[in-house]
Design an enzyme around this catalytic site. Structure first.
Site, PDB file in Angstrom:
ATOM      1  N   HIS A 120       0.871  -1.176   0.000  1.00  0.00           N
ATOM      2  CA  HIS A 120       0.000   0.000   0.000  1.00  0.00           C
ATOM      3  C   HIS A 120       0.913   1.233   0.000  1.00  0.00           C
ATOM      4  O   HIS A 120       2.017   1.181   0.544  1.00  0.00           O
ATOM      5  CB  HIS A 120      -0.848  -0.059   1.269  1.00  0.00           C
ATOM      6  CG  HIS A 120      -1.900   0.996   1.383  1.00  0.00           C
ATOM      7  ND1 HIS A 120      -1.635   2.274   1.798  1.00  0.00           N
ATOM      8  CD2 HIS A 120      -3.237   0.953   1.142  1.00  0.00           C
ATOM      9  CE1 HIS A 120      -2.762   2.976   1.821  1.00  0.00           C
ATOM     10  NE2 HIS A 120      -3.750   2.196   1.425  1.00  0.00           N
ATOM     11  N   ASP A 197       3.367  -4.455   7.902  1.00  0.00           N
ATOM     12  CA  ASP A 197       2.112  -3.734   7.712  1.00  0.00           C
ATOM     13  C   ASP A 197       0.992  -4.757   7.913  1.00  0.00           C
ATOM     14  O   ASP A 197       0.722  -5.577   7.036  1.00  0.00           O
ATOM     15  CB  ASP A 197       2.085  -3.124   6.302  1.00  0.00           C
ATOM     16  CG  ASP A 197       0.761  -2.430   6.015  1.00  0.00           C
ATOM     17  OD1 ASP A 197      -0.196  -2.600   6.807  1.00  0.00           O
ATOM     18  OD2 ASP A 197       0.686  -1.736   4.982  1.00  0.00           O
ATOM     19  N   GLN A 200      -4.211  -5.339   6.998  1.00  0.00           N
ATOM     20  CA  GLN A 200      -5.210  -6.265   6.444  1.00  0.00           C
ATOM     21  C   GLN A 200      -5.165  -7.637   7.108  1.00  0.00           C
ATOM     22  O   GLN A 200      -5.974  -8.501   6.758  1.00  0.00           O
ATOM     23  CB  GLN A 200      -5.016  -6.427   4.925  1.00  0.00           C
ATOM     24  CG  GLN A 200      -5.244  -5.169   4.101  1.00  0.00           C
ATOM     25  CD  GLN A 200      -6.692  -4.681   4.095  1.00  0.00           C
ATOM     26  OE1 GLN A 200      -7.620  -5.347   4.581  1.00  0.00           O
ATOM     27  NE2 GLN A 200      -6.901  -3.497   3.534  1.00  0.00           N
ATOM     28  N   LYS A 223     -10.479  -0.788  10.402  1.00  0.00           N
ATOM     29  CA  LYS A 223     -10.657  -1.955   9.531  1.00  0.00           C
ATOM     30  C   LYS A 223     -11.036  -3.193  10.330  1.00  0.00           C
ATOM     31  O   LYS A 223     -11.140  -4.288   9.798  1.00  0.00           O
ATOM     32  CB  LYS A 223      -9.362  -2.243   8.762  1.00  0.00           C
ATOM     33  CG  LYS A 223      -8.985  -1.151   7.768  1.00  0.00           C
ATOM     34  CD  LYS A 223      -7.821  -1.607   6.915  1.00  0.00           C
ATOM     35  CE  LYS A 223      -7.098  -0.476   6.218  1.00  0.00           C
ATOM     36  NZ  LYS A 223      -7.832   0.122   5.124  1.00  0.00           N
ATOM     37  N   CYS A 362      -4.848   2.477  -3.679  1.00  0.00           N
ATOM     38  CA  CYS A 362      -3.590   2.964  -3.072  1.00  0.00           C
ATOM     39  C   CYS A 362      -2.446   1.987  -3.286  1.00  0.00           C
ATOM     40  O   CYS A 362      -1.587   1.805  -2.396  1.00  0.00           O
ATOM     41  CB  CYS A 362      -3.759   3.259  -1.588  1.00  0.00           C
ATOM     42  SG  CYS A 362      -4.897   4.584  -1.265  1.00  0.00           S
TER      43      CYS A 362
HETATM   44  N1  7TS Z   1      -1.690  -0.872   4.569  1.00  0.00           N
HETATM   45  C1  7TS Z   1      -2.578  -1.663   3.954  1.00  0.00           C
HETATM   46  C2  7TS Z   1      -2.178  -3.049   3.550  1.00  0.00           C
HETATM   47  C3  7TS Z   1      -3.868  -1.182   3.707  1.00  0.00           C
HETATM   48  O1  7TS Z   1      -4.749  -1.965   3.097  1.00  0.00           O
HETATM   49  C4  7TS Z   1      -4.207   0.127   4.112  1.00  0.00           C
HETATM   50  C5  7TS Z   1      -5.546   0.728   3.823  1.00  0.00           C
HETATM   51  C6  7TS Z   1      -3.245   0.892   4.773  1.00  0.00           C
HETATM   52  C7  7TS Z   1      -1.993   0.353   4.968  1.00  0.00           C
HETATM   53  C8  7TS Z   1      -3.516   2.257   5.268  1.00  0.00           C
HETATM   54  O2  7TS Z   1      -4.391   2.247   6.347  1.00  0.00           O
HETATM   55  P1  7TS Z   1      -4.869   3.602   7.003  1.00  0.00           P
HETATM   56  O3  7TS Z   1      -5.833   3.192   8.053  1.00  0.00           O
HETATM   57  O4  7TS Z   1      -3.669   4.280   7.541  1.00  0.00           O
HETATM   58  O5  7TS Z   1      -5.508   4.397   5.908  1.00  0.00           O
HETATM   59  N2  7TS Z   1      -6.177   0.179   2.711  1.00  0.00           N
HETATM   60  C9  7TS Z   1      -7.257   0.692   2.089  1.00  0.00           C
HETATM   61  C10 7TS Z   1      -7.851   0.037   1.019  1.00  0.00           C
HETATM   62  O6  7TS Z   1      -7.483  -1.029   0.557  1.00  0.00           O
HETATM   63  N3  7TS Z   1      -8.881   0.778   0.585  1.00  0.00           N
HETATM   64  O7  7TS Z   1      -8.963   1.874   1.335  1.00  0.00           O
HETATM   65  C11 7TS Z   1      -7.956   1.834   2.274  1.00  0.00           C
END
Ligand code: 7TS
Length: 404
Positions: A120, A197, A200, A223, A362
């Site tokens: 990401h 990371d 997910q 999430k 992303c």
């Molecule tokens: N890393 C992964 C693997 C992700 O899927 C996401 C968000 C992030 C980092 C960032 O998370 P945040 O909470 O800091 O924004 N992924 C997604 C997605 O797949 N669609 O919208 C956000």
């Protein structure tokens, strides 16, 4: 598992043209169960006060609730020491924190960071920024044609003694679950620090940071049935205590003089200013809720649903499904429909009350690697059912009919 549907008030609402909401975008953010919403509501109605400062009853109760949430979130990922659980804004901020403190101190000119093409942007751009500032080198583990990391390539890269290896546990596009335990152990043998990371993975399966022996890990509450605005940085205490501070201000100090300060102890050293208190409490209740159902049950349920989704999607003329076979992946499926832009697919599905995500999710470099600019993605959570998958497939037949 289907009865959990009742726990999520939003899933009862009607959307476009009076259709029931079919929510297939949990990889972007999950829906929230009533227990989480109620806990945050109750905090504001009964307990609202700033933490770590007042001696009055409300301040004490709020502090206790905030710190109890930290302990339970730690427990959820196998971490007993609350000094190792830092509240941040989200996964993105957690990774930036490591880049701007530990890595900025520990890495210098020509040092190497190993990443993967399936990251990401939030596990890519912070390292690009640091690489430009410190003249570092970034290199990437190749992907196999079925969307796995090529571990032979990884082995070769490790021979170059990278200072840091940072990778995702589960791809938010391919769904690939990486063999992170093995990868972390290989990195340690090469003398590298590791960052996972887990945005997910932690929401969808049992993850124990101590068993993985990872050095840093990041994930977001939103999430995993929790609120927005709060996430976690897990770090080993010996690393966190040697790191320079991140943001300066209240709470992160032990002592301040006009021209100097002494940083606070862990974990407060990295929690400057009034934190998201209601959100921490909601996050604590979210992990209790998930534990009550059981992470192994959730993972098995999603795997079965994903297998069904892949099987059904492949029936639809013109569909290409991306990512590895079901044994190697988690609960999401990205796909394209021949000759139809993913945004058009998402728009027509939206008319049926079906929420999916379309675009690059992303992960622009990964899409480039796949030879596409965008994809559609259906992502599942504990509240989804086979009926949701059937509705998606019916919707895709409709998309085909509109465009051909
Ligand atoms: N890393 C992964 C693997 C992700 O899927 C996401 C968000 C992030 C980092 C960032 O998370 P945040 O909470 O800091 O924004 N992924 C997604 C997605 O797949 N669609 O919208 C956000």
């Amino acid at each position: 598992m289907n009865k959990v549907h009742m726990d999520f008030p939003i899933l009862k609402r009607l959307v476009k043209a009076g259709k029931h909401l079919i929510y297939l975008d949990s990889a972007a953010t999950s829906q929230k169960p009533l227990v989480v919403i109620d806990a945050m509501d109750a905090y504001y109605k009964e307990m609202n006060a700033n933490i770590h400062r007042g001696v009055h009853a409300l301040a004490e109760e709020a502090t206790q609730a905030y710190e109890s949430a930290r302990m339970r979130i730690g427990d959820f990922i196998g971490v007993k020491d609350p000094r190792e659980i830092i509240f941040t804004k989200n996964t993105t901020e957690s990774i930036n924190l490591v880049a701007k403190t530990w890595a900025r101190q520990a890495l210098g000119k020509d040092d190497l960071i190993i990443l993967t093409p399936m990251e990401h942007h939030s596990n890519l751009v912070p390292w690009q920024i640091l690489a430009a500032e410190k003249d570092l080198e970034l290199d990437f583990i190749d992907l196999t044609p079925d969307g796995l990391l090529d571990l032979n390539c990884y082995e070769r890269l490790l021979e170059r003694k990278p200072k840091l290896v940072a990778f995702t546990h589960m791809s938010n596009v391919l769904g690939t679950i990486n063999p992170v335990k093995e990868m972390i152990s290989m990195a340690h043998q090469a003398g590298s620090v590791t960052l996972l990371d887990a945005a997910q993975s932690v929401p969808h399966m049992s993850v124990n940071m101590k068993e993985l022996d990872v050095d840093f890990a990041a994930f977001s509450a939103h999430k995993m049935c929790g609120p927005t605005g709060i996430g976690i940085l897990y770090g080993k205490a010996e690393l966190l205590s040697g790191m320079p501070v991140f943001l300066g201000g209240g709470d992160m100090i032990k002592k301040v003089a006009l021209r100097s300060f002494q940083p606070n102890d862990l974990p407060h050293k990295f929690e400057a200013g009034t934190p998201p208190i209601a959100e921490a409490i909601g996050f604590g209740v979210a992990v209790d809720y998930l534990s009550g159902i059981g992470m192994d049950q959730i993972a098995a349920y999603e795997r079965e649903l994903t297998a069904y989704a892949i099987e059904r999607l492949e029936e639809v003329p013109g569909v290409t499904v991306y990512g590895p076979k079901v044994e190697d992946r988690g609960g999401l499926v990205s796909f394209t429909l021949e000759g139809i832009h993913p945004h058009d697919v998402a728009q027509i599905l939206d008319g049926e009350g079906i929420a999916i995500r379309a675009g690059h999710h992303c992960a622009m470099p990964l899409h480039q690697n796949l030879g596409i600019t965008a994809s559609s993605r259906a992502s599942f959570y504990l509240y989804n059912t086979r009926a949701d998958v059937d509705a998606l497939v019916d919707g895709l037949y409709k998309v085909n009919k509109v465009f051909h």
